[in-house]
Design an enzyme around this catalytic site. Structure first.
Site, PDB file in Angstrom:
ATOM      1  N   THR A  85      62.895   7.507  -4.232  1.00 31.09           N
ATOM      2  CA  THR A  85      61.693   6.832  -4.725  1.00 31.09           C
ATOM      3  C   THR A  85      61.512   5.530  -3.934  1.00 31.09           C
ATOM      4  O   THR A  85      62.476   4.791  -3.738  1.00 31.09           O
ATOM      5  CB  THR A  85      61.821   6.570  -6.245  1.00 31.09           C
ATOM      6  OG1 THR A  85      62.125   7.810  -6.883  1.00 31.09           O
ATOM      7  CG2 THR A  85      60.540   6.023  -6.824  1.00 31.09           C
TER       8      THR A  85
ATOM      9  N   LEU B 189      71.059   7.592  -3.553  1.00 31.67           N
ATOM     10  CA  LEU B 189      72.325   8.274  -3.836  1.00 31.67           C
ATOM     11  C   LEU B 189      72.220   9.745  -3.416  1.00 31.67           C
ATOM     12  O   LEU B 189      73.083  10.272  -2.705  1.00 31.67           O
ATOM     13  CB  LEU B 189      72.626   8.181  -5.343  1.00 31.67           C
ATOM     14  CG  LEU B 189      73.811   8.991  -5.865  1.00 31.67           C
ATOM     15  CD1 LEU B 189      75.130   8.388  -5.383  1.00 31.67           C
ATOM     16  CD2 LEU B 189      73.817   9.027  -7.399  1.00 31.67           C
TER      17      LEU B 189
ATOM     18  N   PRO C  68      70.347  15.856   0.630  1.00 27.98           N
ATOM     19  CA  PRO C  68      69.834  17.240   0.610  1.00 27.98           C
ATOM     20  C   PRO C  68      70.865  18.217   0.021  1.00 27.98           C
ATOM     21  O   PRO C  68      70.494  19.155  -0.683  1.00 27.98           O
ATOM     22  CB  PRO C  68      69.563  17.537   2.088  1.00 27.98           C
ATOM     23  CG  PRO C  68      69.319  16.194   2.705  1.00 27.98           C
ATOM     24  CD  PRO C  68      70.188  15.228   1.956  1.00 27.98           C
TER      25      PRO C  68
ATOM     26  N   GLU D 282      67.646  10.731 -12.267  1.00 26.79           N
ATOM     27  CA  GLU D 282      68.765   9.963 -12.845  1.00 26.79           C
ATOM     28  C   GLU D 282      69.703  10.856 -13.665  1.00 26.79           C
ATOM     29  O   GLU D 282      70.238  10.445 -14.690  1.00 26.79           O
ATOM     30  CB  GLU D 282      68.257   8.763 -13.649  1.00 26.79           C
ATOM     31  CG  GLU D 282      67.491   7.799 -12.753  1.00 26.79           C
ATOM     32  CD  GLU D 282      67.351   6.400 -13.287  1.00 26.79           C
ATOM     33  OE1 GLU D 282      68.209   5.971 -14.073  1.00 26.79           O
ATOM     34  OE2 GLU D 282      66.396   5.726 -12.880  1.00 26.79           O
TER      35      GLU D 282
ATOM     36  N   ILE E  22      47.006  22.588 -27.822  1.00 18.01           N
ATOM     37  CA  ILE E  22      45.988  22.071 -28.751  1.00 18.01           C
ATOM     38  C   ILE E  22      44.640  21.929 -28.038  1.00 18.01           C
ATOM     39  O   ILE E  22      43.589  22.153 -28.630  1.00 18.01           O
ATOM     40  CB  ILE E  22      46.454  20.719 -29.358  1.00 18.01           C
ATOM     41  CG1 ILE E  22      47.612  20.964 -30.346  1.00 18.01           C
ATOM     42  CG2 ILE E  22      45.303  19.970 -30.024  1.00 18.01           C
ATOM     43  CD1 ILE E  22      48.321  19.717 -30.818  1.00 18.01           C
TER      44      ILE E  22
ATOM     45  N   GLY F 213      43.634  23.876 -25.746  1.00 16.27           N
ATOM     46  CA  GLY F 213      43.154  25.190 -25.315  1.00 16.27           C
ATOM     47  C   GLY F 213      42.886  25.198 -23.813  1.00 16.27           C
ATOM     48  O   GLY F 213      43.631  24.589 -23.041  1.00 16.27           O
TER      49      GLY F 213
HETATM   50  C1  LIG Z   1      60.533  12.537  -8.062  1.00 19.37           C
HETATM   51  C2  LIG Z   1      62.000  12.310  -7.865  1.00 19.37           C
HETATM   52  C3  LIG Z   1      62.464  11.022  -7.639  1.00 19.37           C
HETATM   53  C4  LIG Z   1      63.828  10.801  -7.391  1.00 19.37           C
HETATM   54  N1  LIG Z   1      64.257   9.528  -7.084  1.00 19.37           N
HETATM   55  C5  LIG Z   1      65.528   9.349  -6.658  1.00 19.37           C
HETATM   56  C6  LIG Z   1      65.955   8.069  -6.166  1.00 19.37           C
HETATM   57  O1  LIG Z   1      65.179   7.101  -6.125  1.00 19.37           O
HETATM   58  N2  LIG Z   1      67.227   7.954  -5.716  1.00 19.37           N
HETATM   59  C7  LIG Z   1      68.110   8.991  -5.726  1.00 19.37           C
HETATM   60  O2  LIG Z   1      69.241   8.806  -5.300  1.00 19.37           O
HETATM   61  N3  LIG Z   1      67.744  10.215  -6.215  1.00 19.37           N
HETATM   62  C8  LIG Z   1      66.475  10.410  -6.663  1.00 19.37           C
HETATM   63  N4  LIG Z   1      66.079  11.650  -7.128  1.00 19.37           N
HETATM   64  C9  LIG Z   1      67.024  12.755  -7.104  1.00 19.37           C
HETATM   65  C10 LIG Z   1      67.463  13.212  -8.494  1.00 19.37           C
HETATM   66  O3  LIG Z   1      68.296  12.262  -9.081  1.00 19.37           O
HETATM   67  C11 LIG Z   1      68.139  14.577  -8.282  1.00 19.37           C
HETATM   68  O4  LIG Z   1      67.109  15.499  -7.941  1.00 19.37           O
HETATM   69  C12 LIG Z   1      68.884  15.051  -9.509  1.00 19.37           C
HETATM   70  O5  LIG Z   1      70.008  14.249  -9.756  1.00 19.37           O
HETATM   71  C13 LIG Z   1      69.333  16.518  -9.375  1.00 19.37           C
HETATM   72  O6  LIG Z   1      69.970  16.740  -8.162  1.00 19.37           O
HETATM   73  P1  LIG Z   1      69.527  18.001  -7.244  1.00 19.37           P
HETATM   74  O7  LIG Z   1      68.054  17.912  -7.100  1.00 19.37           O
HETATM   75  O8  LIG Z   1      70.353  17.999  -6.033  1.00 19.37           O
HETATM   76  O9  LIG Z   1      69.849  19.257  -8.132  1.00 19.37           O
HETATM   77  P2  LIG Z   1      71.264  20.010  -8.221  1.00 19.37           P
HETATM   78  O10 LIG Z   1      72.352  19.038  -8.498  1.00 19.37           O
HETATM   79  O11 LIG Z   1      71.416  20.919  -7.052  1.00 19.37           O
HETATM   80  O12 LIG Z   1      71.042  20.882  -9.532  1.00 19.37           O
HETATM   81  C14 LIG Z   1      70.307  22.114  -9.538  1.00 19.37           C
HETATM   82  C15 LIG Z   1      70.405  22.675 -10.957  1.00 19.37           C
HETATM   83  O13 LIG Z   1      71.774  22.970 -11.263  1.00 19.37           O
HETATM   84  C16 LIG Z   1      72.153  22.268 -12.441  1.00 19.37           C
HETATM   85  N5  LIG Z   1      73.559  21.888 -12.340  1.00 19.37           N
HETATM   86  C17 LIG Z   1      74.185  21.229 -11.342  1.00 19.37           C
HETATM   87  N6  LIG Z   1      75.478  21.054 -11.633  1.00 19.37           N
HETATM   88  C18 LIG Z   1      75.694  21.609 -12.845  1.00 19.37           C
HETATM   89  C19 LIG Z   1      76.821  21.766 -13.695  1.00 19.37           C
HETATM   90  N7  LIG Z   1      78.018  21.285 -13.368  1.00 19.37           N
HETATM   91  N8  LIG Z   1      76.650  22.394 -14.874  1.00 19.37           N
HETATM   92  C20 LIG Z   1      75.431  22.882 -15.242  1.00 19.37           C
HETATM   93  N9  LIG Z   1      74.335  22.785 -14.476  1.00 19.37           N
HETATM   94  C21 LIG Z   1      74.445  22.146 -13.304  1.00 19.37           C
HETATM   95  C22 LIG Z   1      71.235  21.056 -12.495  1.00 19.37           C
HETATM   96  O14 LIG Z   1      71.157  20.512 -13.793  1.00 19.37           O
HETATM   97  C23 LIG Z   1      69.931  21.672 -12.011  1.00 19.37           C
HETATM   98  O15 LIG Z   1      69.322  22.349 -13.083  1.00 19.37           O
HETATM   99  C24 LIG Z   1      64.733  11.884  -7.432  1.00 19.37           C
HETATM  100  C25 LIG Z   1      64.272  13.182  -7.716  1.00 19.37           C
HETATM  101  C26 LIG Z   1      62.920  13.388  -7.920  1.00 19.37           C
HETATM  102  C27 LIG Z   1      62.445  14.800  -8.183  1.00 19.37           C
END
Ligand SMILES: Cc1cc2nc3c(=O)[nH]c(=O)nc-3n(C[C@H](O)[C@H](O)[C@H](O)COP(=O)(O)OP(=O)(O)OC[C@H]3O[C@@H](n4cnc5c(N)ncnc54)[C@H](O)[C@@H]3O)c2cc1C
Length: 380
Positions: A158, A125, A128, A363, A337, A339
């Site tokens: 993933t 889903l 970048p 997620e 805990i 250290g």
């Molecule tokens: C190890 C790993 C495995 C993953 N596996 C998958 C997978 O298998 N398939 C897949 O599709 N995705 C996967 N993801 C992606 C993951 O779901 C996203 O990284 C996550 O949803 C956040 O999106 P972003 O990284 O673009 O952050 P952004 O959406 O850019 O968010 C950046 C920050 O802004 C905050 N933010 C954004 N919008 C708001 C708002 N409206 N109000 C307040 N705060 C906000 C967020 O909470 C975050 O703190 C994976 C990520 C990782 C790290």
């Protein structure tokens, strides 16, 4: 609400615990250090039914309910976050999307190999440029008379490089934003579909994470999973289940941090006595145990409701939010805990912290969970 596990659920929990202790825990530090994907574990997990946890037996799955699936993920996470994440995404995202929304032909074609571990599933889903806001998706599937041509890229997927079967979400009606997204299933060998190299991550290092690029990928109409333009609506239902499982993963990691802390606090002596006799340490242990118990109740309350077929958007978000944040607090206290020993890799608690951090992001971030919860409470 009755939160008692049945004898069958307890048997699955024991099976997962024995497997995790015997096969996973001893090797977890090495996988963490090398970032190597534990390929040889997949057939072993398949034999136990873990590669098709909630998929019915007629498609080679174990036919378990979501409570049992959560118990498996929790037990595996106690030993290794990476393996738990592999199971969570393979089962809870890719296979589940095909089972819940795919046609019977798609179920028969893809699920037996996924559930028997012959193939690994990935679900894409995030992009970048769009994570929390899926409506910003740029991957486009343009329809013609024979099917679709898809162009775009996906991030943080993933099993992105080790996967064989991919469920990929693409925008089919950009003007309709989230209501114009469609899910497609395709195999790795599809021309134009390429995986990037595995990401070098903070935690869950032995779980494979990679970018995908789609360049003029041709798919047929029968590769749509569910209905055209309903991919994101279906995704929300998939995430209602997936978030419970990520909550269970966080719970397992937090419990592992607590167990390590109890052990260490009783062994480590300072000022002539075990540090477990100091109130500052006891209070940390008490807080960890209490918060993890609350997390357990939230995770399994949501899982039992899901297993009964009830909608759990609110409960799933609350379970994931609380369990992942409680796990991080527990891991943080566990490092304190321990250290100085908590800060080095000879002890597992710093790995638990790094692995648990993913649970606050994947997620749907904690901020997104709070948005979901507030929307329910405020009725917005
Ligand atoms: C190890 C790993 C495995 C993953 N596996 C998958 C997978 O298998 N398939 C897949 O599709 N995705 C996967 N993801 C992606 C993951 O779901 C996203 O990284 C996550 O949803 C956040 O999106 P972003 O990284 O673009 O952050 P952004 O959406 O850019 O968010 C950046 C920050 O802004 C905050 N933010 C954004 N919008 C708001 C708002 N409206 N109000 C307040 N705060 C906000 C967020 O909470 C975050 O703190 C994976 C990520 C990782 C790290």
């Amino acid at each position: 609400m009755n939160l008692e596990f049945t004898e069958d659920q307890k048997a699955v929990q024991r099976l997962a615990r024995d497997f995790a202790e015997g096969e996973v825990r001893p090797r977890a530090p090495k996988w963490d250090a090398s970032g190597e994907f534990p390929h040889d574990l997949i057939p072993k997990m398949a034999e136990l039914g873990f590669m098709g946890l909630t998929i019915p037996e007629k498609y080679n799955g174990a036919g378990l309910d979501l409570v049992s699936a959560a118990l498996v993920i929790e037990e595996v996470a106690k030993a290794c976050g990476s393996v738990a994440l592999t199971l969570a995404s393979h089962n809870g995202l890719c296979s589940r999307h095909i089972f819940d929304f795919g046609s019977e032909d798609q179920r028969k074609k893809y699920l037996p190999d996924l559930a028997s571990g012959k193939k690994l599933g990935a679900w894409a889903l995030t992009e970048p440029g769009s994570g929390s806001d899926a409506s910003g998706m740029r991957t486009r599937a343009v329809a013609d008379k024979d099917g679709f041509t898809i162009n775009g890229s996906k991030a943080f997927i993933t099993q992105g490089s080790v996967g064989h079967t991919y469920v990929i979400l693409a925008s089919t009606s950009p003007e309709k934003k989230q209501k114009g997204i469609t899910a497609f299933v395709m195999e790795k060998a599809t021309p134009g579909l390429k995986s990037g190299k595995p990401e070098d991550k903070l935690g869950c290092r032995a779980s494979d994470t990679a970018q995908l690029s789609l360049e003029n990928v041709r798919v047929k109409k029968d590769q749509i999973v569910g209905e055209m333009d309903r991919g994101f609506i279906d995704t929300l239902k998939i995430l209602d289940k997936g978030r419970i499982v990520i909550g269970a993963m966080a719970l397992g990691l937090g419990e592992a941090a607590l167990a390590a802390s109890v052990r260490y606090a009783k062994e480590r002596e300072q000022f002539g006595k075990p540090i477990s006799e100091f109130q500052a340490i006891q209070w940390k242990i008490a807080n960890m145990a209490t918060e993890l118990e609350a997390a357990r109740l939230l995770v399994y309350r949501a899982a039992f409701k899901q297993a009964k077929g009830e909608k759990t958007t609110l409960e799933s978000a609350q379970a994931k939010l609380f369990a992942s944040e409680a796990a991080i607090r527990a891991c943080n206290d566990a490092i304190q805990i321990h250290g100085g020993y908590g800060y080095i890799k000879e002890y597992p608690v710093e790995r638990y912290w790094r692995d648990a951090k993913l649970c606050e992001i994947g997620e749907g971030t904690s901020e997104v969970q709070r948005m979901v919860i507030a929307k329910h409470i405020l009725g917005a």
